[in-house]
Motif scaffolding. Structure first.
Motif, PDB file in Angstrom:
ATOM      1  N   ASN A   1       0.817  -1.222   0.000  1.00 36.40           N
ATOM      2  CA  ASN A   1       0.000   0.000   0.000  1.00 36.40           C
ATOM      3  C   ASN A   1       0.849   1.269   0.000  1.00 36.40           C
ATOM      4  O   ASN A   1       0.381   2.323   0.417  1.00 36.40           O
ATOM      5  CB  ASN A   1      -0.950   0.009   1.197  1.00 36.40           C
ATOM      6  CG  ASN A   1      -0.214  -0.013   2.529  1.00 36.40           C
ATOM      7  OD1 ASN A   1       1.015  -0.110   2.572  1.00 36.40           O
ATOM      8  ND2 ASN A   1      -0.948   0.086   3.619  1.00 36.40           N
ATOM      9  N   LEU A   2       2.119   1.171  -0.458  1.00 37.80           N
ATOM     10  CA  LEU A   2       3.036   2.305  -0.495  1.00 37.80           C
ATOM     11  C   LEU A   2       3.256   2.901   0.892  1.00 37.80           C
ATOM     12  O   LEU A   2       3.673   4.035   1.023  1.00 37.80           O
ATOM     13  CB  LEU A   2       2.538   3.409  -1.448  1.00 37.80           C
ATOM     14  CG  LEU A   2       2.726   3.173  -2.934  1.00 37.80           C
ATOM     15  CD1 LEU A   2       1.608   2.264  -3.464  1.00 37.80           C
ATOM     16  CD2 LEU A   2       2.704   4.480  -3.715  1.00 37.80           C
ATOM     17  N   LEU A   3       2.982   2.105   1.920  1.00 37.76           N
ATOM     18  CA  LEU A   3       3.081   2.590   3.296  1.00 37.76           C
ATOM     19  C   LEU A   3       3.748   1.582   4.205  1.00 37.76           C
ATOM     20  O   LEU A   3       4.579   1.934   5.029  1.00 37.76           O
ATOM     21  CB  LEU A   3       1.681   2.921   3.824  1.00 37.76           C
ATOM     22  CG  LEU A   3       1.554   3.406   5.263  1.00 37.76           C
ATOM     23  CD1 LEU A   3       2.180   4.779   5.398  1.00 37.76           C
ATOM     24  CD2 LEU A   3       0.088   3.458   5.670  1.00 37.76           C
ATOM     25  N   THR A   4       3.386   0.321   4.066  1.00 38.39           N
ATOM     26  CA  THR A   4       3.901  -0.722   4.944  1.00 38.39           C
ATOM     27  C   THR A   4       5.409  -0.835   4.809  1.00 38.39           C
ATOM     28  O   THR A   4       5.940  -0.850   3.704  1.00 38.39           O
ATOM     29  CB  THR A   4       3.256  -2.072   4.610  1.00 38.39           C
ATOM     30  OG1 THR A   4       1.847  -1.930   4.660  1.00 38.39           O
ATOM     31  CG2 THR A   4       3.698  -3.139   5.582  1.00 38.39           C
ATOM     32  N   ARG A   5       6.085  -0.893   5.937  1.00 39.21           N
ATOM     33  CA  ARG A   5       7.538  -1.028   5.920  1.00 39.21           C
ATOM     34  C   ARG A   5       7.895  -2.479   5.631  1.00 39.21           C
ATOM     35  O   ARG A   5       7.589  -3.374   6.413  1.00 39.21           O
ATOM     36  CB  ARG A   5       8.118  -0.588   7.256  1.00 39.21           C
ATOM     37  CG  ARG A   5       7.872   0.881   7.551  1.00 39.21           C
ATOM     38  CD  ARG A   5       8.295   1.221   8.977  1.00 39.21           C
ATOM     39  NE  ARG A   5       8.126   2.623   9.262  1.00 39.21           N
ATOM     40  CZ  ARG A   5       6.969   3.175   9.632  1.00 39.21           C
ATOM     41  NH1 ARG A   5       5.909   2.418   9.757  1.00 39.21           N
ATOM     42  NH2 ARG A   5       6.883   4.461   9.876  1.00 39.21           N
TER      43      ARG A   5
END
Length: 468
Positions: free
Chosen positions: A163-167
């Protein structure tokens, strides 16, 4: 002159925006900006997913070509190796290592007993237990090592697509220049635009809570104070959820809690309170805090009845039960919002409900909450992150998107124990929210299993060994 023009250009539109947001919160309306924002995010996520899949296919194709080339090279190496053995020449090496390297395999030494040492097998009547009974425990132990059913519920929920967020350690953001550009733009938007705006809106919500509840507490007429307290309570949490770009969808609103009783919900995050309070007024119960939470607690308690305990008092079950009974006995009090799990679970399951609120009596209003993890991980791992760290993560997420289901009110049946009633409510919530219904105690997150549980397992194990 310059500063006046700057004020007119920036501050006045911002003040108008905040005022407009407070008015929308008061009437519980939305112009659709957040839902349009969520739809745009879904399109971006879909583009990212397709880009990642196409890059993975190209990588597989490249790996396939490499395997083909390696197979040709291995054939040449085998020919060279055979030639070297026949001619007595030295086997060629690569970078100082042997050409063919294999992991060393440790095999057990052969200690087979002699035939004379083997005793005759015991007769059937001499067998007191069946060794095969142990295999189930061995299997369960191996399964727990591979995937523990308890501790895995206290880690972030796994996503099917990035999601272009999760590390992650896969470095998806560097697959292509398009994904890199979108990721960098999203980072700038989240940290330099959304985060400052969200922090300011959150403080506006706290300020509105303090002022509005203080004014409500001054109203001398009870028939007027109750609706005003109800409105100030909802406005407070509506503004706070807007500070997180929250998009909440309520289902089955005909079952919304009415009158005194207990509203029981699964627990994923401290945000559960704010999300449920945007649509219904509750009496909150919990331990007294200092700092930011303490300020909010004191503000809410000025206008509506809430139950706050001191640290030592909260451990006294009889005192807690007595105050709960006094609260639900008054039909004018709003329902008490309770999370019987006692800790946050990672949005995938529902764990054991404590029986305390089910012993008091009265109606139970079950509520199921399910977050969409694609836009942000709402789960609070309290053993890993502090409250401020968690709020920082929420402020820098894309959004908080969730569904809330109101369920038909439930009553304790005649002859039904509090534990059975709690399990029945838990199963209903798990089924509606699409969550896994687990029997484990969520407090295993912080402490070892109870002695009674271990003894029960030992007794059951002994019965199986004896063949009972």
């Amino acid at each position: 002159m310059f500063w006046a023009a700057l004020f007119d250009f920036f501050c006045i539109p911002f003040i108008v925006f905040i005022s407009f947001m407070i008015i929308l919160s008061a009437v519980n309306k939305s112009v659709g900006v957040r839902r349009a924002y969520v739809k745009l995010l879904l399109k971006i996520f879909e583009f990212g997913r397709l880009s990642i899949e196409s890059a993975a296919k190209e990588r597989q194709k490249l790996v396939g070509d490499t395997i083909f080339n390696n197979s040709q090279e291995r054939k040449l190496d085998e020919i060279n190796l055979s030639f070297c053995k026949k001619t007595g020449r030295t086997i060629p090496t690569t970078n100082g290592n042997t050409l063919i390297s294999r992991d060393s395999v440790l095999l057990p030494t052969s200690n087979e007993p002699a035939a004379s040492d083997i005793e005759s097998p015991p007769k059937d009547e001499e067998m007191r237990f069946n060794l095969e009974k142990c295999l189930d425990y061995i299997k369960a132990g191996v399964e727990s090592i591979i995937e523990d059913e308890v501790t895995s519920r206290f880690e972030a929920e796994e996503l099917k697509s990035w999601n272009l967020l999760t590390r992650t350690n896969r470095h998806y953001e560097f697959i292509s220049w398009k994904i890199t550009l979108i990721w960098m733009t999203g980072f700038a938007v989240r940290y330099f635009i959304l985060m400052p705006l969200r922090v300011f809106v959150c403080f506006v919500g706290v300020y509105v809570a303090v002022v509005a509840n203080s004014l409500v507490a001054m109203i001398p007429f009870e028939f007027l104070r109750h609706p005003c307290a109800d409105l100030s309570f909802k406005i407070t949490f509506r503004i706070m959820t807007r500070s997180l770009s929250a998009v909440i969808t309520f289902h089955n609103t005909e079952y919304k809690p009415k009158g005194s009783g207990f509203c029981v919900a699964n627990h994923t995050s401290p945000l559960d309170v704010a999300i449920l309070s945007t649509d219904c007024t509750f009496s909150l119960i919990g331990q007294r805090h200092g700092g930011f939470l303490g300020l909010l607690q004191r503000a809410l308690a000025r206008a509506s009845p809430h139950i706050w305990f001191e640290r030592g008092e909260a451990r006294d079950r009889h005192a807690v039960a007595e105050r709960l009974k006094q609260h639900v006995s008054n039909p004018n009090n709003p329902p008490i919002l309770i999370f019987p799990e006692g800790t946050c679970i990672n949005n995938t399951s529902v764990m054991q409900f404590k029986k305390g609120s089910f012993e008091v009596g009265g109606v139970i209003y079950p509520v199921a909450i399910k977050y969409d993890p694609r836009f942000g991980d709402a789960f609070w791992n309290s053993s890993k992150y502090s409250m401020m760290q968690y709020l920082y993560m929420m402020m820098t997420s894309w959004a908080i998107v969730c569904d809330v289901w109101y369920l038909p009110p439930m009553y304790r049946q005649e002859g039904e124990s509090a534990i059975d009633f709690a399990n029945r409510v838990k199963s209903v919530i798990a089924k509606q929210g699409g969550l896994v219904d687990l029997v484990w105690d969520g407090q295993l997150k912080r402490m070892k299993p109870k002695k009674e549980w271990r003894e029960l397992q030992q007794v059951e194990f002994a019965k199986r060994l004896k063949g009972d």
